[in-house]
Design a protein around this motif. Structure first.
Motif, PDB file in Angstrom:
ATOM      1  N   HIS A 149      39.965 -74.710  71.972  1.00  0.00           N
ATOM      2  CA  HIS A 149      41.276 -74.898  71.340  1.00  0.00           C
ATOM      3  C   HIS A 149      41.319 -76.249  70.640  1.00  0.00           C
ATOM      4  O   HIS A 149      40.576 -77.166  70.993  1.00  0.00           O
ATOM      5  CB  HIS A 149      42.391 -74.899  72.399  1.00  0.00           C
ATOM      6  N   LYS A 150      42.236 -76.387  69.709  1.00  0.00           N
ATOM      7  CA  LYS A 150      42.533 -77.709  69.168  1.00  0.00           C
ATOM      8  C   LYS A 150      43.096 -78.524  70.321  1.00  0.00           C
ATOM      9  O   LYS A 150      43.827 -78.006  71.152  1.00  0.00           O
ATOM     10  CB  LYS A 150      43.547 -77.625  68.030  1.00  0.00           C
ATOM     11  N   ALA A 151      42.766 -79.796  70.394  1.00  0.00           N
ATOM     12  CA  ALA A 151      43.211 -80.657  71.493  1.00  0.00           C
ATOM     13  C   ALA A 151      44.735 -80.618  71.615  1.00  0.00           C
ATOM     14  O   ALA A 151      45.449 -80.656  70.622  1.00  0.00           O
ATOM     15  CB  ALA A 151      42.733 -82.081  71.284  1.00  0.00           C
ATOM     16  N   GLY A 152      45.207 -80.494  72.847  1.00  0.00           N
ATOM     17  CA  GLY A 152      46.631 -80.505  73.124  1.00  0.00           C
ATOM     18  C   GLY A 152      47.254 -79.126  73.282  1.00  0.00           C
ATOM     19  O   GLY A 152      48.391 -79.017  73.712  1.00  0.00           O
ATOM     20  N   ALA A 153      46.528 -78.060  72.967  1.00  0.00           N
ATOM     21  CA  ALA A 153      47.057 -76.698  73.155  1.00  0.00           C
ATOM     22  C   ALA A 153      46.884 -76.332  74.619  1.00  0.00           C
ATOM     23  O   ALA A 153      45.850 -75.882  75.043  1.00  0.00           O
ATOM     24  CB  ALA A 153      46.318 -75.703  72.266  1.00  0.00           C
ATOM     25  N   VAL A 154      47.901 -76.585  75.420  1.00  0.00           N
ATOM     26  CA  VAL A 154      47.818 -76.398  76.865  1.00  0.00           C
ATOM     27  C   VAL A 154      47.814 -74.915  77.190  1.00  0.00           C
ATOM     28  O   VAL A 154      48.642 -74.155  76.695  1.00  0.00           O
ATOM     29  CB  VAL A 154      49.009 -77.082  77.572  1.00  0.00           C
ATOM     30  N   ILE A 155      46.851 -74.505  78.030  1.00  0.00           N
ATOM     31  CA  ILE A 155      46.849 -73.130  78.503  1.00  0.00           C
ATOM     32  C   ILE A 155      46.810 -73.147  80.017  1.00  0.00           C
ATOM     33  O   ILE A 155      46.339 -74.087  80.635  1.00  0.00           O
ATOM     34  CB  ILE A 155      45.673 -72.295  77.943  1.00  0.00           C
ATOM     35  N   SER A 156      47.335 -72.095  80.594  1.00  0.00           N
ATOM     36  CA  SER A 156      47.272 -71.939  82.047  1.00  0.00           C
ATOM     37  C   SER A 156      47.429 -70.463  82.362  1.00  0.00           C
ATOM     38  O   SER A 156      48.002 -69.712  81.586  1.00  0.00           O
ATOM     39  CB  SER A 156      48.379 -72.741  82.730  1.00  0.00           C
ATOM     40  N   GLY A 157      46.899 -70.070  83.498  1.00  0.00           N
ATOM     41  CA  GLY A 157      47.022 -68.679  83.905  1.00  0.00           C
ATOM     42  C   GLY A 157      46.474 -67.746  82.849  1.00  0.00           C
ATOM     43  O   GLY A 157      45.392 -67.923  82.350  1.00  0.00           O
ATOM     44  N   ASN A 158      47.248 -66.771  82.477  1.00  0.00           N
ATOM     45  CA  ASN A 158      46.845 -65.806  81.453  1.00  0.00           C
ATOM     46  C   ASN A 158      47.587 -66.109  80.158  1.00  0.00           C
ATOM     47  O   ASN A 158      48.221 -65.251  79.565  1.00  0.00           O
ATOM     48  CB  ASN A 158      47.122 -64.378  81.931  1.00  0.00           C
ATOM     49  N   SER A 159      47.485 -67.342  79.698  1.00  0.00           N
ATOM     50  CA  SER A 159      48.194 -67.820  78.528  1.00  0.00           C
ATOM     51  C   SER A 159      47.873 -67.001  77.286  1.00  0.00           C
ATOM     52  O   SER A 159      46.788 -66.474  77.128  1.00  0.00           O
ATOM     53  CB  SER A 159      47.814 -69.284  78.283  1.00  0.00           C
ATOM     54  N   LYS A 160      48.822 -66.927  76.380  1.00  0.00           N
ATOM     55  CA  LYS A 160      48.649 -66.203  75.121  1.00  0.00           C
ATOM     56  C   LYS A 160      48.334 -67.150  73.964  1.00  0.00           C
ATOM     57  O   LYS A 160      48.357 -66.747  72.818  1.00  0.00           O
ATOM     58  CB  LYS A 160      49.916 -65.402  74.796  1.00  0.00           C
ATOM     59  N   VAL A 161      48.055 -68.432  74.236  1.00  0.00           N
ATOM     60  CA  VAL A 161      47.714 -69.377  73.183  1.00  0.00           C
ATOM     61  C   VAL A 161      46.387 -68.944  72.566  1.00  0.00           C
ATOM     62  O   VAL A 161      45.402 -68.738  73.263  1.00  0.00           O
ATOM     63  CB  VAL A 161      47.595 -70.817  73.739  1.00  0.00           C
ATOM     64  N   LYS A 162      46.364 -68.778  71.249  1.00  0.00           N
ATOM     65  CA  LYS A 162      45.153 -68.325  70.557  1.00  0.00           C
ATOM     66  C   LYS A 162      44.158 -69.477  70.426  1.00  0.00           C
ATOM     67  O   LYS A 162      44.496 -70.544  69.925  1.00  0.00           O
ATOM     68  CB  LYS A 162      45.494 -67.818  69.153  1.00  0.00           C
ATOM     69  N   PRO A 163      42.910 -69.269  70.867  1.00  0.00           N
ATOM     70  CA  PRO A 163      41.899 -70.307  70.717  1.00  0.00           C
ATOM     71  C   PRO A 163      41.429 -70.405  69.269  1.00  0.00           C
ATOM     72  O   PRO A 163      41.613 -69.475  68.488  1.00  0.00           O
ATOM     73  CB  PRO A 163      40.767 -69.826  71.621  1.00  0.00           C
ATOM     74  N   VAL A 164      40.818 -71.545  68.932  1.00  0.00           N
ATOM     75  CA  VAL A 164      40.191 -71.699  67.627  1.00  0.00           C
ATOM     76  C   VAL A 164      39.110 -70.629  67.508  1.00  0.00           C
ATOM     77  O   VAL A 164      38.974 -69.973  66.505  1.00  0.00           O
ATOM     78  CB  VAL A 164      39.587 -73.110  67.465  1.00  0.00           C
ATOM     79  N   PHE A 165      38.348 -70.450  68.574  1.00  0.00           N
ATOM     80  CA  PHE A 165      37.390 -69.358  68.670  1.00  0.00           C
ATOM     81  C   PHE A 165      36.930 -69.200  70.103  1.00  0.00           C
ATOM     82  O   PHE A 165      37.150 -70.062  70.936  1.00  0.00           O
ATOM     83  CB  PHE A 165      36.199 -69.535  67.734  1.00  0.00           C
ATOM     84  N   VAL A 166      36.311 -68.069  70.356  1.00  0.00           N
ATOM     85  CA  VAL A 166      35.755 -67.764  71.667  1.00  0.00           C
ATOM     86  C   VAL A 166      34.241 -67.825  71.531  1.00  0.00           C
ATOM     87  O   VAL A 166      33.680 -67.312  70.572  1.00  0.00           O
ATOM     88  CB  VAL A 166      36.206 -66.367  72.143  1.00  0.00           C
ATOM     89  N   ALA A 167      33.578 -68.464  72.488  1.00  0.00           N
ATOM     90  CA  ALA A 167      32.129 -68.660  72.413  1.00  0.00           C
ATOM     91  C   ALA A 167      31.426 -67.848  73.488  1.00  0.00           C
ATOM     92  O   ALA A 167      32.051 -67.349  74.422  1.00  0.00           O
ATOM     93  CB  ALA A 167      31.817 -70.143  72.589  1.00  0.00           C
ATOM     94  N   LYS A 168      30.112 -67.731  73.361  1.00  0.00           N
ATOM     95  CA  LYS A 168      29.280 -67.077  74.369  1.00  0.00           C
ATOM     96  C   LYS A 168      28.456 -68.137  75.079  1.00  0.00           C
ATOM     97  O   LYS A 168      28.047 -69.131  74.469  1.00  0.00           O
ATOM     98  CB  LYS A 168      28.348 -66.050  73.719  1.00  0.00           C
TER      99      LYS A 168
END
Length: 192
Positions: free
Chosen positions: A43-62
């Motif tokens: 995520h961009k710094a500061g995008a707080v997530i917790s639990g099953n958050s719906k905040v969209k990541p910049v991308f998902v990695a492997k």
């Protein structure tokens, strides 16, 4: 004519070298000492997530594969152990042009495994918190990790924690351990 072709070729080679130097990558690796992880979210710094958050990541990695980052950052990196809550692996991570960074989860995380005693309540959930957390039933409570079964290895960043049991019958949470030191790449057993 040949001079122009050479000039165009030299410009193309220089441009491709410059773009290779600008490339920033991040590789995240796991450890056999830890439970399995299912997802990485950057995520961009500061995008707080917790639990099953719906905040969209910049991308998902492997895991184990280098990921080209879309800029210098900073980025926050979260990982999700299989069947558990998201945990933060890096805060405000910056990667300079041409740099290849690696995050080794075995050097960042450990695990807590809670065993059932004869006097343990019927389990609702196991909650791991910071040492100064007021507890699962109080205002201001923030869980670091939550589990639903005894003997489950709950992944947390290396550090000191308190462990709480919340019974399945609705009784208040009970602190069963405080000052539990979790070392990177190791599993701490509580209640054994």
């Amino acid at each position: 004519m040949i001079a122009r072709l050479l000039l165009v070729s030299a410009v193309a080679v220089t441009a491709s070298l410059a773009s290779a130097e600008e490339k920033r990558t991040l590789t995240i690796t796991t450890s056999k000492a830890l439970p399995k992880f299912e997802t990485i979210a950057i995520h961009k710094a500061g995008a707080v997530i917790s639990g099953n958050s719906k905040v969209k990541p910049v991308f998902v990695a492997k895991f184990g594969e280098p990921v080209a980052l879309p800029g210098e950052g900073p980025f926050d990196v979260y990982v999700k152990p299989t069947g558990q809550e998201w945990v933060q692996a890096a805060v405000k991570l910056s990667v300079k042009p041409g740099e290849n960074r690696e995050l080794k989860l075995g050097e960042l995380f450990g695990a807590v495994q809670v065993f059932q005693n004869d006097d343990s309540p019927r389990l609702g959930k196991i909650v791991i918190t910071t040492q100064d957390d007021p507890g699962p039933d109080e205002k201001g409570h923030i869980a670091v990790q939550v589990g639903s079964e005894y003997r489950e290895e709950l992944v947390v960043p290396a550090g000191d924690y308190a462990v709480w049991l919340v019974s399945g019958n609705g009784a208040r949470g009970q602190r069963i351990a405080e000052r539990v030191r979790v070392l990177a790449g190791r599993t701490v057993r509580v209640g054994e």
